[in-house]
Design a protein around this motif. Structure first.
Motif, short mmCIF file in Angstrom:
data_model
loop_
_atom_site.label_atom_id
_atom_site.label_comp_id
_atom_site.label_asym_id
_atom_site.label_seq_id
_atom_site.Cartn_x
_atom_site.Cartn_y
_atom_site.Cartn_z
N GLY A 1 26.44 40.61 75.35
CA GLY A 1 27.34 39.84 74.50
C GLY A 1 28.67 39.58 75.18
O GLY A 1 28.90 40.00 76.31
N LYS A 2 29.55 38.90 74.49
CA LYS A 2 30.88 38.61 75.05
C LYS A 2 31.75 39.86 75.12
O LYS A 2 32.45 40.08 76.08
CB LYS A 2 31.58 37.54 74.20
CG LYS A 2 30.85 36.23 74.15
CD LYS A 2 31.19 35.37 75.31
CE LYS A 2 30.50 34.03 75.14
NZ LYS A 2 30.72 33.18 76.28
N SER A 3 31.71 40.68 74.06
CA SER A 3 32.57 41.86 74.04
C SER A 3 31.79 43.17 73.98
O SER A 3 32.35 44.22 74.26
CB SER A 3 33.51 41.79 72.83
OG SER A 3 32.76 41.73 71.63
N LYS A 4 30.50 43.13 73.63
CA LYS A 4 29.66 44.32 73.55
C LYS A 4 28.39 44.09 74.37
O LYS A 4 28.12 42.98 74.82
CB LYS A 4 29.27 44.61 72.10
CG LYS A 4 30.42 44.80 71.16
CD LYS A 4 29.89 44.99 69.76
CE LYS A 4 30.98 44.81 68.74
NZ LYS A 4 30.47 44.78 67.38
N GLN B 1 26.44 32.17 70.05
CA GLN B 1 27.04 31.80 71.32
C GLN B 1 26.13 32.30 72.42
O GLN B 1 25.29 33.16 72.21
CB GLN B 1 28.42 32.42 71.46
CG GLN B 1 29.41 31.91 70.44
CD GLN B 1 30.75 32.59 70.57
OE1 GLN B 1 30.93 33.48 71.39
NE2 GLN B 1 31.70 32.17 69.76
N THR B 2 26.29 31.76 73.61
CA THR B 2 25.45 32.18 74.72
C THR B 2 26.21 32.04 76.03
O THR B 2 27.29 31.46 76.09
CB THR B 2 24.15 31.36 74.77
OG1 THR B 2 23.28 31.94 75.72
CG2 THR B 2 24.40 29.91 75.09
N GLY C 1 21.67 34.37 71.21
CA GLY C 1 22.68 34.10 70.21
C GLY C 1 22.14 33.85 68.82
O GLY C 1 22.89 33.90 67.85
N GLN D 1 22.13 38.83 71.20
CA GLN D 1 22.46 38.36 72.54
C GLN D 1 22.69 39.56 73.44
O GLN D 1 23.46 40.46 73.10
CB GLN D 1 23.71 37.49 72.51
CG GLN D 1 24.12 36.99 73.86
CD GLN D 1 25.38 36.16 73.81
OE1 GLN D 1 25.87 35.85 72.75
NE2 GLN D 1 25.89 35.80 74.95
N GLU E 1 25.16 41.86 70.86
CA GLU E 1 25.81 41.26 69.70
C GLU E 1 24.74 40.57 68.85
O GLU E 1 23.81 39.99 69.38
CB GLU E 1 26.87 40.24 70.12
CG GLU E 1 28.06 40.88 70.80
CD GLU E 1 29.13 39.87 71.15
OE1 GLU E 1 28.92 38.66 70.93
OE2 GLU E 1 30.17 40.29 71.65
N ASN F 1 25.72 35.84 66.73
CA ASN F 1 27.01 35.23 67.04
C ASN F 1 26.92 33.75 67.39
O ASN F 1 27.94 33.08 67.52
CB ASN F 1 27.69 35.99 68.18
CG ASN F 1 26.91 35.93 69.47
OD1 ASN F 1 25.82 35.38 69.53
ND2 ASN F 1 27.47 36.50 70.52
#
Length: 71
Positions: A27-30, A38-39, A20, A24, A33, A36
């Motif tokens: 990623g959350k959507s890809k 986030q992890t 993150g 990452q 990422e 971002n």
């Protein structure tokens, strides 16, 4: 003289491969990422495996050493 190669490479890789921070995987959507902050559990596992592989390559296969001596 002390061998600072493993310490230096470990710190640099730890910073660069923190999930993150720079990127990452996954990623959350890809798949990848960037920045971002986030992890997730799976991304921590993937980044840990990448970290281990790079440490093994740099320290065991290449044999990177850095000696700092005082005069």
């Amino acid at each position: 003289m002390s061998d600072w190669g493993p310490v230096f490479i470990s710190v640099v890789l730890f910073i660069l491969l923190s999930p993150g921070l720079m990127f990452q995987i996954p990623g959350k959507s890809k798949v990848v990422e960037f920045g971002n902050f986030q992890t997730s559990g799976i991304s921590i596992l993937i980044h840990a495996l990448i970290f281990f592989a790079l440490i093994a390559i740099f320290l065991l296969a290449v044999g990177l050493h850095m000696y700092i001596g005082t005069s």
